[in-house]
Design an enzyme around this catalytic site. Sequence first.
Site, short mmCIF file in Angstrom:
data_model
loop_
_atom_site.label_atom_id
_atom_site.label_comp_id
_atom_site.label_asym_id
_atom_site.label_seq_id
_atom_site.Cartn_x
_atom_site.Cartn_y
_atom_site.Cartn_z
CG ASP A 10 -71.14 -21.27 11.07
OD1 ASP A 10 -71.13 -21.67 9.88
OD2 ASP A 10 -72.10 -20.68 11.59
CG ASP A 12 -73.73 -17.71 5.99
OD1 ASP A 12 -73.27 -18.51 5.15
OD2 ASP A 12 -73.75 -16.48 5.81
C1 XBP Z 1 -74.82 -21.54 6.05
C2 XBP Z 1 -75.29 -22.21 4.83
C3 XBP Z 1 -75.14 -21.53 3.50
C4 XBP Z 1 -75.86 -20.18 3.50
C5 XBP Z 1 -76.09 -19.70 2.08
O1 XBP Z 1 -73.42 -21.68 6.03
O2 XBP Z 1 -75.74 -23.34 4.92
O3 XBP Z 1 -75.72 -22.39 2.54
O4 XBP Z 1 -77.15 -20.36 4.10
O5 XBP Z 1 -74.85 -19.59 1.40
P1 XBP Z 1 -72.58 -21.74 7.45
P2 XBP Z 1 -74.67 -20.32 -0.01
O6 XBP Z 1 -71.92 -23.10 7.45
O7 XBP Z 1 -71.62 -20.60 7.34
O8 XBP Z 1 -73.57 -21.56 8.60
O9 XBP Z 1 -75.87 -19.93 -0.85
O10 XBP Z 1 -73.37 -19.81 -0.56
O11 XBP Z 1 -74.65 -21.79 0.30
MG MG Z 2 -74.01 -21.16 10.47
#
Ligand code: XBP
Ligand code: MG
Length: 245
Positions: A10, A12
């Site tokens: 993953d 973020d």
């Molecule tokens: C986390 C998310 C993303 C980010 C924001 O992604 O849910 O929406 O918070 O990025 P991950 P965007 O699966 O990597 O934890 O505004 O591009 O959605």
């Molecule tokens: Mg994440």
Amino acid sequence: MTQLRALIFDVDGTLADTESVHRLAFNLAFADEGLDWEWDEPLYVRLLDVSGGKERMDEYWCRVRGDGADIDEAERAERLLRLHQRKTQHYERLVSEGKVTWRPGVLALFDEAARAGLTLAIATTTSPANIEALLGSALGPNWRKRFAVVEDAVTAPQKKPHPQVYTQAVKGLGLNAAQCLAFEDSFNGVQAACAAQVPVLVTPNAFTAHHAFTGALRVIADLGGVSVADLRAWHADAGVLVQQA
Ligand code: XBP
Ligand code: MG
């Protein structure tokens, strides 16, 4: 026993502590649009239950503020798209200014895993531009060569907890789910990995420490000091769990 062949990360909250910078980018985009929208940290923790920035803003507009439903569908979609593009520009700039901190052990594990012959992949609900900004800043312009597969908000539009991003990553790797190990930080991420039958290791962060991680193989503070040998041992446990089931 199914041998570990690939690590699926993953982005973020797992690779780096990005969500506080995402939150700042959202608020800057709202200000650019002249909106009285302001996401403080407690509200953002709640909104993070919704994966995907556009979906998160829609949730806020329609169900938190409650005034989004009055807007014509097409107009609402157009504003969400404009806001998200602006937010992504702010996020890219903030990453390039060094505002995002990588989490302990992640970059070292990329290197050790590659030396050990493990394949790397990414499975995220974030936007391609955000991945480019974050990994490009840490690994250089050829970062993409380090990953056999990258599944993101464009290639897998059904967001976590839907398993699409993981089922597509496993398929793209040409492996079966049991040969992989996912790395996640959130409830939605664990749900998505488990629904795709991928064993998952969790490293929570300040935004997700209160989440439930039922189904995870293991929950650890971070990847600092974690070796490929550790991952192989924990992954073997997953095999045992499957056999016990
Ligand atoms: C986390 C998310 C993303 C980010 C924001 O992604 O849910 O929406 O918070 O990025 P991950 P965007 O699966 O990597 O934890 O505004 O591009 O959605
Ligand atoms: Mg994440």
